[in-house]
Design a protein around this motif. Sequence first.
Motif, short mmCIF file in Angstrom:
data_model
loop_
_atom_site.label_atom_id
_atom_site.label_comp_id
_atom_site.label_asym_id
_atom_site.label_seq_id
_atom_site.Cartn_x
_atom_site.Cartn_y
_atom_site.Cartn_z
N MET A 117 8.99 7.39 -9.70
CA MET A 117 8.35 6.11 -9.44
C MET A 117 8.22 5.95 -7.92
O MET A 117 9.20 6.10 -7.19
N GLY A 118 7.01 5.65 -7.46
CA GLY A 118 6.78 5.43 -6.04
C GLY A 118 7.27 4.06 -5.62
O GLY A 118 7.73 3.26 -6.43
N ASP A 119 7.20 3.79 -4.34
CA ASP A 119 7.55 2.47 -3.85
C ASP A 119 6.45 1.50 -4.26
O ASP A 119 5.28 1.75 -3.99
N TRP A 120 6.82 0.42 -4.90
CA TRP A 120 5.85 -0.55 -5.37
C TRP A 120 6.23 -1.92 -4.84
O TRP A 120 7.38 -2.18 -4.52
N VAL A 174 -0.43 -5.24 -7.82
CA VAL A 174 0.62 -4.23 -7.74
C VAL A 174 0.12 -3.16 -6.78
O VAL A 174 -0.96 -2.61 -6.96
N GLU A 175 0.92 -2.89 -5.76
CA GLU A 175 0.60 -1.82 -4.83
C GLU A 175 1.69 -0.76 -4.92
O GLU A 175 2.88 -1.09 -4.99
N VAL A 176 1.27 0.49 -4.94
CA VAL A 176 2.20 1.61 -4.96
C VAL A 176 1.92 2.45 -3.72
O VAL A 176 0.78 2.85 -3.49
N ASP A 177 2.96 2.64 -2.95
CA ASP A 177 2.82 3.36 -1.68
C ASP A 177 1.69 2.76 -0.84
O ASP A 177 0.91 3.47 -0.21
N GLY A 178 1.55 1.43 -0.88
CA GLY A 178 0.58 0.70 -0.07
C GLY A 178 -0.83 0.65 -0.61
O GLY A 178 -1.71 0.06 0.02
#
Length: 157
Positions: free
Chosen positions: A1-4, A56-60
Amino acid sequence: MGDWELRPASTADVEAVAELRAVVLRADLERLGRYDEQRVRQRLRDGFAPAYTWVVEVDGAFAGCVALRPDADAHWLEHFYLAPRLQGSGIGTAVLRELLDRCDRLGTPVRLNVLRGSPARRLYERHGFTVDTEDAVDVFMVRAPGTITAETRTASM
């Protein structure tokens, strides 16, 4: 899971969200004989309420959205879409858990509807949602505040 992370939505997000909705719902709507390329996007545009919506943002980068709209007796969880490449990664579960925790602190039930036969129903059931009513297209579900599930027990260990 990436940074969200969740960020408040703005009117500028409507087209990205409408496009994601069309991609995510296509298979289920086609299975139900209800897919219309324009209508699937327009229904989102017509009901988009940035004041109750988060991106929702994942890895920016844009990865999805979710809305939590207050109503008379509950909050409605709506427009919960996650990019297909991220489904099953745990991000949807984490986002849902965060929103349900907010409602639990307020003592507010949460309602939603999910398309009949959608695999998303299993996610909601794991988080304590139960069927309230259903029709030929939608299953309407509700979750009481503070519902303890296997998912929440595992998270607290």
